[in-house]
Design a protein around this motif. Structure first.
Motif, PDB file in Angstrom:
ATOM      1  N   GLN A  97       0.809  -1.210   0.000  1.00 21.37           N
ATOM      2  CA  GLN A  97       0.000   0.000   0.000  1.00 21.37           C
ATOM      3  C   GLN A  97       0.851   1.272   0.000  1.00 21.37           C
ATOM      4  O   GLN A  97       0.454   2.277  -0.596  1.00 21.37           O
ATOM      5  CB  GLN A  97      -0.964  -0.010   1.182  1.00 21.37           C
ATOM      6  CG  GLN A  97      -1.977  -1.156   1.155  1.00 21.37           C
ATOM      7  CD  GLN A  97      -2.830  -1.156  -0.105  1.00 21.37           C
ATOM      8  OE1 GLN A  97      -2.990  -0.135  -0.769  1.00 21.37           O
ATOM      9  NE2 GLN A  97      -3.375  -2.325  -0.447  1.00 21.37           N
ATOM     10  N   PHE A  98       2.005   1.249   0.666  1.00 22.07           N
ATOM     11  CA  PHE A  98       2.907   2.406   0.577  1.00 22.07           C
ATOM     12  C   PHE A  98       3.371   2.604  -0.864  1.00 22.07           C
ATOM     13  O   PHE A  98       3.406   3.732  -1.371  1.00 22.07           O
ATOM     14  CB  PHE A  98       4.120   2.216   1.497  1.00 22.07           C
ATOM     15  CG  PHE A  98       3.954   2.788   2.861  1.00 22.07           C
ATOM     16  CD1 PHE A  98       3.795   4.161   3.057  1.00 22.07           C
ATOM     17  CD2 PHE A  98       3.960   1.960   3.986  1.00 22.07           C
ATOM     18  CE1 PHE A  98       3.650   4.698   4.325  1.00 22.07           C
ATOM     19  CE2 PHE A  98       3.812   2.495   5.264  1.00 22.07           C
ATOM     20  CZ  PHE A  98       3.654   3.859   5.438  1.00 22.07           C
ATOM     21  N   THR A  99       3.723   1.516  -1.530  1.00 25.65           N
ATOM     22  CA  THR A  99       4.167   1.604  -2.924  1.00 25.65           C
ATOM     23  C   THR A  99       3.060   2.163  -3.803  1.00 25.65           C
ATOM     24  O   THR A  99       3.292   3.044  -4.645  1.00 25.65           O
ATOM     25  CB  THR A  99       4.607   0.218  -3.436  1.00 25.65           C
ATOM     26  OG1 THR A  99       5.721  -0.235  -2.654  1.00 25.65           O
ATOM     27  CG2 THR A  99       5.012   0.285  -4.894  1.00 25.65           C
ATOM     28  N   ALA A 100       1.844   1.677  -3.602  1.00 31.50           N
ATOM     29  CA  ALA A 100       0.715   2.119  -4.432  1.00 31.50           C
ATOM     30  C   ALA A 100       0.443   3.611  -4.227  1.00 31.50           C
ATOM     31  O   ALA A 100       0.217   4.351  -5.195  1.00 31.50           O
ATOM     32  CB  ALA A 100      -0.527   1.299  -4.098  1.00 31.50           C
ATOM     33  N   LEU A 101       0.470   4.063  -2.977  1.00 32.92           N
ATOM     34  CA  LEU A 101       0.180   5.470  -2.704  1.00 32.92           C
ATOM     35  C   LEU A 101       1.287   6.377  -3.238  1.00 32.92           C
ATOM     36  O   LEU A 101       1.015   7.428  -3.828  1.00 32.92           O
ATOM     37  CB  LEU A 101      -0.004   5.686  -1.204  1.00 32.92           C
ATOM     38  CG  LEU A 101      -0.358   7.107  -0.749  1.00 32.92           C
ATOM     39  CD1 LEU A 101      -1.570   7.655  -1.504  1.00 32.92           C
ATOM     40  CD2 LEU A 101      -0.604   7.139   0.753  1.00 32.92           C
ATOM     41  N   ASN A 102       2.537   5.984  -3.059  1.00 29.15           N
ATOM     42  CA  ASN A 102       3.645   6.789  -3.579  1.00 29.15           C
ATOM     43  C   ASN A 102       3.612   6.860  -5.106  1.00 29.15           C
ATOM     44  O   ASN A 102       3.896   7.908  -5.699  1.00 29.15           O
ATOM     45  CB  ASN A 102       4.975   6.214  -3.103  1.00 29.15           C
ATOM     46  CG  ASN A 102       5.306   6.620  -1.679  1.00 29.15           C
ATOM     47  OD1 ASN A 102       5.151   7.775  -1.307  1.00 29.15           O
ATOM     48  ND2 ASN A 102       5.751   5.671  -0.876  1.00 29.15           N
ATOM     49  N   THR A 103       3.264   5.756  -5.744  1.00 30.94           N
ATOM     50  CA  THR A 103       3.155   5.740  -7.200  1.00 30.94           C
ATOM     51  C   THR A 103       2.057   6.689  -7.667  1.00 30.94           C
ATOM     52  O   THR A 103       2.217   7.426  -8.650  1.00 30.94           O
ATOM     53  CB  THR A 103       2.873   4.311  -7.699  1.00 30.94           C
ATOM     54  OG1 THR A 103       3.956   3.462  -7.315  1.00 30.94           O
ATOM     55  CG2 THR A 103       2.728   4.284  -9.219  1.00 30.94           C
ATOM     56  N   LEU A 104       0.950   6.685  -6.952  1.00 33.93           N
ATOM     57  CA  LEU A 104      -0.151   7.577  -7.310  1.00 33.93           C
ATOM     58  C   LEU A 104       0.246   9.037  -7.124  1.00 33.93           C
ATOM     59  O   LEU A 104      -0.043   9.891  -7.970  1.00 33.93           O
ATOM     60  CB  LEU A 104      -1.370   7.244  -6.448  1.00 33.93           C
ATOM     61  CG  LEU A 104      -2.650   8.047  -6.713  1.00 33.93           C
ATOM     62  CD1 LEU A 104      -3.087   7.910  -8.167  1.00 33.93           C
ATOM     63  CD2 LEU A 104      -3.760   7.583  -5.775  1.00 33.93           C
ATOM     64  N   LEU A 105       0.934   9.350  -6.042  1.00 33.53           N
ATOM     65  CA  LEU A 105       1.369  10.728  -5.805  1.00 33.53           C
ATOM     66  C   LEU A 105       2.336  11.204  -6.882  1.00 33.53           C
ATOM     67  O   LEU A 105       2.345  12.388  -7.245  1.00 33.53           O
ATOM     68  CB  LEU A 105       2.030  10.842  -4.430  1.00 33.53           C
ATOM     69  CG  LEU A 105       1.083  10.938  -3.232  1.00 33.53           C
ATOM     70  CD1 LEU A 105       1.856  10.815  -1.928  1.00 33.53           C
ATOM     71  CD2 LEU A 105       0.302  12.244  -3.265  1.00 33.53           C
ATOM     72  N   ASP A 106       3.132  10.296  -7.407  1.00 36.15           N
ATOM     73  CA  ASP A 106       4.101  10.677  -8.441  1.00 36.15           C
ATOM     74  C   ASP A 106       3.413  11.181  -9.716  1.00 36.15           C
ATOM     75  O   ASP A 106       4.033  11.890 -10.517  1.00 36.15           O
ATOM     76  CB  ASP A 106       5.018   9.499  -8.781  1.00 36.15           C
ATOM     77  CG  ASP A 106       6.087   9.280  -7.725  1.00 36.15           C
ATOM     78  OD1 ASP A 106       6.304  10.183  -6.908  1.00 36.15           O
ATOM     79  OD2 ASP A 106       6.706   8.194  -7.715  1.00 36.15           O
ATOM     80  N   LYS A 107       2.152  10.845  -9.884  1.00 36.92           N
ATOM     81  CA  LYS A 107       1.403  11.353 -11.038  1.00 36.92           C
ATOM     82  C   LYS A 107       1.269  12.874 -10.993  1.00 36.92           C
ATOM     83  O   LYS A 107       1.048  13.518 -12.024  1.00 36.92           O
ATOM     84  CB  LYS A 107      -0.003  10.740 -11.067  1.00 36.92           C
ATOM     85  CG  LYS A 107      -0.067   9.281 -11.461  1.00 36.92           C
ATOM     86  CD  LYS A 107      -1.479   8.730 -11.292  1.00 36.92           C
ATOM     87  CE  LYS A 107      -2.526   9.578 -11.992  1.00 36.92           C
ATOM     88  NZ  LYS A 107      -3.893   8.997 -11.863  1.00 36.92           N
ATOM     89  N   TYR A 108       1.398  13.427  -9.810  1.00 35.55           N
ATOM     90  CA  TYR A 108       1.136  14.857  -9.625  1.00 35.55           C
ATOM     91  C   TYR A 108       2.404  15.686  -9.466  1.00 35.55           C
ATOM     92  O   TYR A 108       2.334  16.846  -9.069  1.00 35.55           O
ATOM     93  CB  TYR A 108       0.216  15.056  -8.418  1.00 35.55           C
ATOM     94  CG  TYR A 108      -1.108  14.377  -8.608  1.00 35.55           C
ATOM     95  CD1 TYR A 108      -2.113  14.978  -9.352  1.00 35.55           C
ATOM     96  CD2 TYR A 108      -1.334  13.098  -8.101  1.00 35.55           C
ATOM     97  CE1 TYR A 108      -3.327  14.342  -9.560  1.00 35.55           C
ATOM     98  CE2 TYR A 108      -2.545  12.442  -8.303  1.00 35.55           C
ATOM     99  CZ  TYR A 108      -3.540  13.071  -9.030  1.00 35.55           C
ATOM    100  OH  TYR A 108      -4.734  12.430  -9.251  1.00 35.55           O
ATOM    101  N   ARG A 109       3.556  15.115  -9.764  1.00 41.54           N
ATOM    102  CA  ARG A 109       4.793  15.901  -9.784  1.00 41.54           C
ATOM    103  C   ARG A 109       5.600  15.532 -11.017  1.00 41.54           C
ATOM    104  O   ARG A 109       5.957  14.373 -11.228  1.00 41.54           O
ATOM    105  CB  ARG A 109       5.607  15.735  -8.514  1.00 41.54           C
ATOM    106  CG  ARG A 109       6.016  14.326  -8.131  1.00 41.54           C
ATOM    107  CD  ARG A 109       6.938  14.398  -6.914  1.00 41.54           C
ATOM    108  NE  ARG A 109       7.334  13.085  -6.451  1.00 41.54           N
ATOM    109  CZ  ARG A 109       8.282  12.875  -5.550  1.00 41.54           C
ATOM    110  NH1 ARG A 109       8.946  13.899  -5.031  1.00 41.54           N
ATOM    111  NH2 ARG A 109       8.594  11.659  -5.163  1.00 41.54           N
ATOM    112  N   PRO A 110       5.871  16.514 -11.858  1.00 42.80           N
ATOM    113  CA  PRO A 110       6.566  16.263 -13.130  1.00 42.80           C
ATOM    114  C   PRO A 110       7.957  15.670 -12.943  1.00 42.80           C
ATOM    115  O   PRO A 110       8.386  14.852 -13.742  1.00 42.80           O
ATOM    116  CB  PRO A 110       6.654  17.665 -13.756  1.00 42.80           C
ATOM    117  CG  PRO A 110       5.578  18.459 -13.095  1.00 42.80           C
ATOM    118  CD  PRO A 110       5.481  17.916 -11.709  1.00 42.80           C
TER     119      PRO A 110
END
Length: 380
Positions: free
Chosen positions: A326-339
């Motif tokens: 779940q940490f991996t999934a959330l961090n991956t999702l957050l990366d969508k919002y930083r170029p």
């Protein structure tokens, strides 16, 4: 900012989300045995099943029988926080594990999440179980203390740069320096909040003010920069005070009471911060830099988990596997919002639509539920 500082308009929704992710079921009744303290909160009472317990790991089995959202704290006599659980909705139950040494404590219920709360004395007897603690947990505590100090040390120069821009009356430079100045605080916020008196000075939102409390700190300056669009003599004075207050925090971090369970509970509190402030967009309502805080909260929670993982993995391998996932999934999702994933530049949160916010909220909830079990796993 404590997660309890919600506007009236969103409190019910936020509590509903937290209730879903913290496993507030009938299983939360105070069980048998001398390690569980039942806490029954109402709108005007805070009842506990015992006023004395032996040192070591204890569990608060909390039930809110009132009509108001409440929070429950285990406190030292000087109001430093041992552990806490916020945003406990009416009719819900929660459990929280803590480690206590011999001494005097207080259990406080805060109906409506305001004021000093309704308090009960708690006496803890005996030398406690600290001597029997796994050495790896002592190492984890020492490493987390060093991490917290490092974050405070690195924050002060960034805050000074922010304040310098404010004092110079440079609106754009101050805006640019604002979010970076908050990262270290957001990563280790539970440690800062444990002191009790610093957070209300530096990180309160206007709708979280107690009666008679002055609006100071980061969010007061945020409002001036983005909504009022001006810097007056008052803001310059408040900016200088922010440095003073955060210097106090920096000096006190090394003396914070930290235990393996407080690390685990703190990680959960950071996810609750995200669920009740960042995902809703209320935390940075003027600057819309919520995703910077969001990422910092997740990083702080992950740091605590990483340090506790060796022991937690032995005690509950399935839980650790789920948390890693779940940490991996959330961090991956957050990366969508930083170029650029090597920087802390994120999409302005007012540009994040309802569907995307729902996706972020779901990812937070998916992590928060297993994270709520980490303290119990390290306490086995």
């Amino acid at each position: 900012m404590r997660a309890a500082r919600l506007s009236v308009a969103t409190a019910a929704a936020a509590v509903a989300a937290l209730t879903a992710v913290t496993g507030c079921t009938e299983k939360s009744d105070a069980g048998a045995g001398d390690r569980v303290i039942g806490v029954t909160a109402t709108d005007d009472k805070c009842e506990t099943t015992t006023k004395e317990i032996a040192a070591g790991h204890v569990e608060l089995a909390i039930e809110n029988k009132g009509s108001k959202v409440t929070e429950v704290y285990l406190l030292f006599p000087d109001d430093r926080v041992v552990t806490e659980r916020e945003n406990i909705g009416p009719g819900t139950k929660q459990r929280v594990t803590a480690e206590v040494k011999a001494g005097s404590y207080l259990i406080a219920c805060k109906p409506g999440m305001k004021g000093d709360g309704i308090r009960q004395d708690l006496k803890v007897t005996g030398a406690g179980a600290a001597a029997a603690r796994d050495p790896r947990l002592d190492k984890a505590v020492a490493a987390y203390r060093a991490y917290s100090q490092q974050q405070a040390d690195e924050t002060l120069p960034k805050v000074e740069a922010f304040v310098k821009a404010v004092e110079a009356g440079d609106l754009e430079a101050a805006k640019k320096a604002y979010a970076p100045s908050r990262i270290g605080w957001e990563r280790t916020e539970p440690v800062a909040e444990s002191f009790g008196d610093i957070d209300p000075k530096v990180d309160v939102r206007e709708d979280g003010l107690e009666d008679g409390q002055k609006f100071t700190g980061w969010h007061r300056l945020e409002k001036a920069l983005w909504q009022d669009k001006k810097i007056t003599a008052e803001e310059k004075t408040l900016a200088a005070q922010l440095v003073t207050d955060l210097t106090d925090w920096q000096k006190r971090v090394g003396k914070a009471e930290i235990s393996p369970t407080s690390m685990a509970n703190g990680a959960k509190e950071l996810l609750d911060e995200v669920a009740t402030g960042k995902v809703t967009g209320e935390e940075e309502r003027y600057s819309h830099t919520d995703l910077v805080d969001f990422k910092a909260n997740v990083e702080g929670a992950e740091k605590a988990f990483d340090l506790l993982e060796p022991v937690a993995k032995e005690n509950d391998p399935a839980l650790v596997t789920e948390l890693d996932k779940q940490f991996t999934a959330l961090n991956t999702l957050l990366d969508k919002y930083r170029p650029n994933t090597s920087s802390y530049e994120f999409t302005s949160y007012d540009k994040v639509g309802a569907a995307d916010r729902k996706e972020l909220s779901d990812a937070v909830n998916a992590l928060a539920e297993p994270l709520s079990k980490l303290a119990a796993a390290v306490a086995k």
